[in-house]
Structures are given as structure tokens and as C-alpha cells.
Design a protein around this motif. Structure first.
Motif, PDB file in Angstrom:
ATOM      1  N   TYR A 229      18.426  69.678  30.522  1.00 16.01           N
ATOM      2  CA  TYR A 229      17.324  70.394  31.163  1.00 16.01           C
ATOM      3  C   TYR A 229      17.015  71.636  30.334  1.00 16.01           C
ATOM      4  CZ  TYR A 229      14.260  72.491  34.567  1.00 16.01           C
ATOM      5  OH  TYR A 229      13.147  73.013  35.177  1.00 16.01           O
ATOM      6  N   ILE A 230      15.741  71.814  30.041  1.00 15.43           N
ATOM      7  CA  ILE A 230      15.333  72.978  29.228  1.00 15.43           C
ATOM      8  C   ILE A 230      14.471  73.892  30.086  1.00 15.43           C
ATOM      9  CG2 ILE A 230      14.259  73.721  27.075  1.00 15.43           C
ATOM     10  CD1 ILE A 230      14.504  70.867  26.054  1.00 15.43           C
ATOM     11  N   SER A 231      14.871  75.141  30.168  1.00 19.50           N
ATOM     12  CA  SER A 231      14.102  76.096  30.983  1.00 19.50           C
ATOM     13  C   SER A 231      12.809  76.480  30.264  1.00 19.50           C
ATOM     14  CB  SER A 231      14.932  77.360  31.223  1.00 19.50           C
ATOM     15  OG  SER A 231      14.952  78.145  30.049  1.00 19.50           O
ATOM     16  N   LYS A 232      11.941  77.165  30.992  1.00 18.06           N
ATOM     17  CA  LYS A 232      10.777  77.779  30.340  1.00 18.06           C
ATOM     18  C   LYS A 232      11.290  78.890  29.421  1.00 18.06           C
ATOM     19  CE  LYS A 232       7.252  77.152  33.891  1.00 18.06           C
ATOM     20  NZ  LYS A 232       7.931  76.522  35.029  1.00 18.06           N
TER      21      LYS A 232
ATOM     22  N   GLU B 125      11.160  82.661  28.256  1.00 18.64           N
ATOM     23  CA  GLU B 125      10.750  83.958  28.781  1.00 18.64           C
ATOM     24  C   GLU B 125      10.844  84.992  27.663  1.00 18.64           C
ATOM     25  OE1 GLU B 125       9.551  84.762  31.690  1.00 18.64           O
ATOM     26  OE2 GLU B 125       9.857  82.846  32.707  1.00 18.64           O
TER      27      GLU B 125
ATOM     28  N   VAL C  54      17.160  78.620  28.330  1.00 21.01           N
ATOM     29  CA  VAL C  54      18.497  78.049  28.554  1.00 21.01           C
ATOM     30  C   VAL C  54      18.395  76.524  28.556  1.00 21.01           C
ATOM     31  CG1 VAL C  54      20.422  77.815  30.191  1.00 21.01           C
ATOM     32  CG2 VAL C  54      19.348  80.044  29.848  1.00 21.01           C
ATOM     33  N   VAL C  55      19.251  75.894  27.756  1.00 18.94           N
ATOM     34  CA  VAL C  55      19.338  74.426  27.743  1.00 18.94           C
ATOM     35  C   VAL C  55      20.626  74.043  28.466  1.00 18.94           C
ATOM     36  CG1 VAL C  55      19.543  72.361  26.303  1.00 18.94           C
ATOM     37  CG2 VAL C  55      18.128  74.266  25.536  1.00 18.94           C
ATOM     38  N   THR C  56      20.508  73.157  29.453  1.00 20.91           N
ATOM     39  CA  THR C  56      21.700  72.712  30.186  1.00 20.91           C
ATOM     40  C   THR C  56      22.051  71.291  29.757  1.00 20.91           C
ATOM     41  OG1 THR C  56      21.142  74.088  32.085  1.00 20.91           O
ATOM     42  CG2 THR C  56      22.620  72.244  32.508  1.00 20.91           C
TER      43      THR C  56
ATOM     44  N   ASP D 267      25.556  75.656  29.926  1.00 18.46           N
ATOM     45  CA  ASP D 267      24.256  76.337  29.931  1.00 18.46           C
ATOM     46  C   ASP D 267      24.179  77.167  28.652  1.00 18.46           C
ATOM     47  OD1 ASP D 267      23.322  75.503  32.583  1.00 18.46           O
ATOM     48  OD2 ASP D 267      24.994  76.690  33.334  1.00 18.46           O
TER      49      ASP D 267
END
Lengths: 193, 278
Positions: free
Chosen positions: A120-123, A125, A135-137, A159
């Protein structure tokens, strides 16, 4: 006097426009963000490969050391791993190199490290200094065996901080801008899976 | 009933990620389905709450008809609640979902939303012991972007340190002290005394300044973070909190663990409680 005033005004206006243009150029457009996500994932996969090699008991010491150097190059200076387990929820902090060394020194005959096909890759910021952060999970499955016996296994959530920065390089006398991704602190938490 | 709704929604997610052809589910596939269903980051909580991503966590383009679609949001919202310990009624849950997905005035969340904060339970070394200390953190705009900052803290040793007495029984500098060049300060300002007794009636200690001083002086040394929770007052008339649920199953990760409908007075009372100001 009037001419001098106009000159000052023109210089001031030019400065503001340049500043605005710099701010606009630094924004990550959505299409570019996808390309950055791919680059970030590539770096995370490289880290995954390096961790497998470092953890593998068949890797000679000199090779493991070389791979540790390569892996360390993926990270921003001073990056740390914050590790917690189900048995001990407090986070313990290790420098990246120290984490790799501990991984290499684990007392099992055979170590298997696999990655689940989930990420999962966050937006992204923007932080105060203008760099972008995300953050890449990912999830890692670890097994340690002594002989044929499974001595330890866990699944950890990782994370991973990614920093994204616009850089410049000179190619054939021309200045080319590009986005670079570097890894930062990693939070490692054991899951119940 | 609420659990049934959540279960059905969980199944929806489960089915949505299945290939159409029938197959035997291996352990790895089962785990991956659970990881996929888990709300893995607060960022993903926002994206699901807002209906901005698909079931595999891929962002919708703003011109996609699924983007922020209220039917999608309702399905997502039902899996964003802790189904095992949910202490709120189905009608409250439904009212909240209807409120945040209303066509006239929908509510979306982001890192930049107003009125939310993190409570970070930490451990510090203090006077030779490991002691708990709670930090209250907020996002603020700074420079070219945003940053998390400490807005307040709660620390048991500080709470009792300035237990100022009032009225007849308190210690004081008598009203003619000025005639003696305040020589009685010598007896007032002593170690383990009550110097706070000699302050203005409305004196309020600033624990954050004290905390920063002690960190700078090396009296308080950070050890670890134990737990993080998020508290939201972003939706007018509502409060909810998020906790991270690390457990097997499909209802895991960052989920709403508390939900309350509150008026202005209840909001103030709740803030006092959360900030440990009672």
C-alpha cells in the motif's frame, strides 16, 4: 528617479515570478506521482532482495557486507528501524546497518524470507523543507530453521518512509530535472497472521 | 445487527478480491486477502472513508465515477468500524454514516482536516525510572508543507508538582514583606517546598515548557512509543476515535473504536477528559 524606481520594481516583480514558478514546478502532478510510486516500489523491492541475501545463511560474509553497503545506499543518512513484536510492544530502535548485522547474525541454520504480494502506498505529503514524504507498507514472512525443525516464524508489517526530492543533473550541457526517491525510517511490527 | 452488517460488508470485500474462477484457497491467499482487507495506514482510512480508492488500494482518478461515490463510501464505512468491541448502537452507526455521506453536505477527511489530533503514549526515563508520558500531537502548516507538532502533554509527576493551595491554609508572603526587602523569600524558595504558593491567583503551570526544558537538560530521556490513537471532532456534532487492531481476520488495522454524538458542552467535557485536564 522615476526610471530607477521602475527598474527596482521590475527586478522585484521578476523575483516574485521566479519564486512562484519554482513553487509551481515543485508540485507533484498526479501522473508524475504514479511514476514516483513505481520508483519507490522499485527501491522497496531492491531492499527486499538485499534483505533476502543478507539473511541467507549461504551468503558468504564478504558478499553480505557488499550487499549491506548497497542496501544502506538506498537510505537517507541516520535512518532507523523501529521494531516491535507481539510479545514486546515497545519499539526498539536500530540504525539500518545494525539491523542488517543482526539479521545476518541470527542463530538459525536456514533462514527463509518471503514477501506477500500486497503493498500500500500513501499519498505524498509535502514537508516544511519542500521535500515530499510518503509511506509504503509491505508484509514480510520470515522462517528460521535449525536442521529440519522450524525454530521461529513471523509475519511483519513494514511501514517504509520514502522521501521524494526534485534534483538536477547535467547531460550533454543541458540541465535535466528528475525526481529522486530515497528510503527513510522503517517501522517493523509483528502481525498476528 | 451491526455485526451482521459489518460481516456482510466484510464478505463484500472478500468477494470483490476473488478471481471469478473457482479455486482452492491456499494459506498464502487467505493471508493476502486479510492483508488486503486490513486498513493498513491512517492514509488508507482517509481514502476508504472518502471513497477515493478501490478494494486493492488503487486510487481513483477524480473524474472516475466511483471517486467519492456515496454508495461506495457507505460500503467502506461499514468495514471501518471495530466490529468486535463496538459499543454503539446500529442506529447511531447508521446516523453517522448518513451524516458523512449526505448528498447535500458530505464530510471528507484528510491530514489537513480541522479538529483532530493524535494521542501518543510514550515511555521516558525520568529520575532513573521508566515512566509513562502522554503526548498530544497535531498537524500544522509550516514552511513549504506540513509537520506534526506537540501541542500538549500529560505527565503524572507534573500534575502533583504544582498542587497549589488556596485560601486560609496556603503558604504566603505576608503583606508587609516589602518593608523587609522581601527577606522572607529565603524561607519560601526552598527545595521540595511549595514555591507555587507565592504566585498569582490564576497561575497555571505550563507543562509543555517544563517538559521541553527537562528534555533539553537531559532529565527526561525518550525511550519508546507504546501506543498511538487518533481523535476526531471534525464532523460537527460527532466524536470518533481510531485505534490500530492487530489481530487475525478481515476487520483489522486502523478502525473506529469509539463513536459518540455530542453537543458543544459534551465536546468540551470530552476534550478535558482526553487531555487529562479534569
Amino acid at each position: 528617479m522615476n526610471r530607477r524606481y521602475n527598474q527596482i520594481l521590475a527586478v522585484a516583480l521578476l523575483t516574485v515570478l521566479t519564486a512562484f514558478s519554482a513553487v509551481a514546478q515543485n508540485a507533484v502532478d498526479p501522473n508524475r506521482e504514479k511514476a514516483i510510486d513505481s520508483l519507490a516500489l522499485e527501491k522497496v523491492r531492491d531492499l527486499g532482495k538485499y534483505i533476502k541475501i543478507i539473511g541467507n545463511k549461504n551468503t558468504p560474509y564478504t558478499e553480505a557486507t557488499r550487499v549491506m553497503d548497497r542496501a544502506e545506499e538506498l537510505f537517507a543518512p541516520g535512518s532507523e528501524m523501529g521494531v516491535s513484536s507481539l510479545a514486546k510492544e515497545e519499539i526498539e530502535y536500530y540504525k539500518v546497518r545494525e539491523y542488517f548485522r543482526r539479521l545476518m547474525a541470527l542463530n538459525y541454520d536456514k533462514v527463509t524470507i518471503e514477501w506477500y504480494d500486497i503493498h500500500y502506498i500513501s499519498k505524498l505529503e509535502r514537508q516544511p523543507d519542500g521535500r515530499y514524504v510518503g509511506v509504503v507498507t509491505i508484509y514480510q514472512k520470515f522462517e528460521g530453521r535449525n536442521g529440519d525443525k522450524l525454530a521461529y516464524k513471523d509475519t511483519t508489517k513494514k511501514d517504509i518512509t520514502i522521501y521524494v526530492e526534485k534534483k538536477e543533473t547535467q547531460i550533454a550541457g543541458r540541465t535535466i530535472e528528475f525526481w529522486d526517491v530515497i528510503l527513510g525510517d522503517i517501522r517493523v511490527s509483528e502481525t498476528t497472521i | 445487527m451491526i455485526k451482521q452488517v459489518l460481516l456482510i460488508s466484510g464478505i463484500f470485500i472478500f468477494l470483490a478480491i476473488q478471481p471469478l474462477s473457482a479455486q482452492i484457497i491456499t494459506d498464502n491467499q487467505r493471508v493476502e486477502e486479510q492483508l488486503l482487507a486490513s486498513t493498513k495506514q491512517l492514509n488508507q482510512f482517509f481514502s476508504r472513508f472518502n471513497g477515493e480508492e478501490d478494494t486493492r488500494g488503487r486510487e481513483f482518478e477524480p473524474d472516475d465515477r466511483q471517486y467519492r461515490n456515496s454508495r461506495l463510501r457507505k460500503r467502506y464505512l461499514s468495514i471501518l468500524f471495530d466490529e468486535e468491541n463496538a459499543g454503539f448502537s446500529e442506529s447511531l452507526f447508521q446516523e453517522f454514516v448518513d451524516r458523512v455521506t449526505s448528498d447535500a453536505d458530505p464530510v471528507f477527511l484528510s491530514l489537513r482536516s480541522d479538529n483532530w489530533f493524535a494521542v501518543v503514549n510514550t515511555t521516558f526515563a525520568y529520575k532513573g525510572k521508566s515512566v509513562p508520558l502522554t503526548l498530544y500531537m497535531q498537524i500544522q502548516q509550516e514552511g513549504l508543507g506540513y509537520e506534526w507538532v506537540i501541542s500538549d502533554l500529560s505527565f503524572e509527576p507534573y500534575k502533583s508538582l504544582f498542587n497549589k493551595q488556596r485560601g486560609q491554609t496556603k503558604e504566603f508572603l505576608h503583606p508587609m514583606s516589602h518593608e523587609l526587602d522581601f527577606m522572607n523569600l529565603r524561607k519560601a524558595m526552598v527545595k521540595n517546598g511549595s514555591p507555587e504558593s507565592y504566585t498569582l491567583a490564576d497561575f497555571k503551570p505550563d507543562f509543555l515548557t517544563l517538559f521541553l526544558y527537562e528534555v533539553k537538560m537531559g532529565h527526561l530521556v525518550f525511550e519508546t512509543v507504546n501506543r498511538v490513537n487518533f481523535h476526531f471532532f471534525t464532523v460537527d456534532g460527532w466524536y470518533f476515535s481510531l485505534s490500530n487492531f492487530n489481530r487475525p481476520g478481515y476487520n483489522t488495522g486502523w478502525l473506529i473504536s469509539d463513536l459518540l454524538k455530542i453537543n458543544a458542552q459534551q465536546k468540551q467535557d470530552l476534550l478535558k477528559l482526553l487531555y487529562d485536564k479534569n
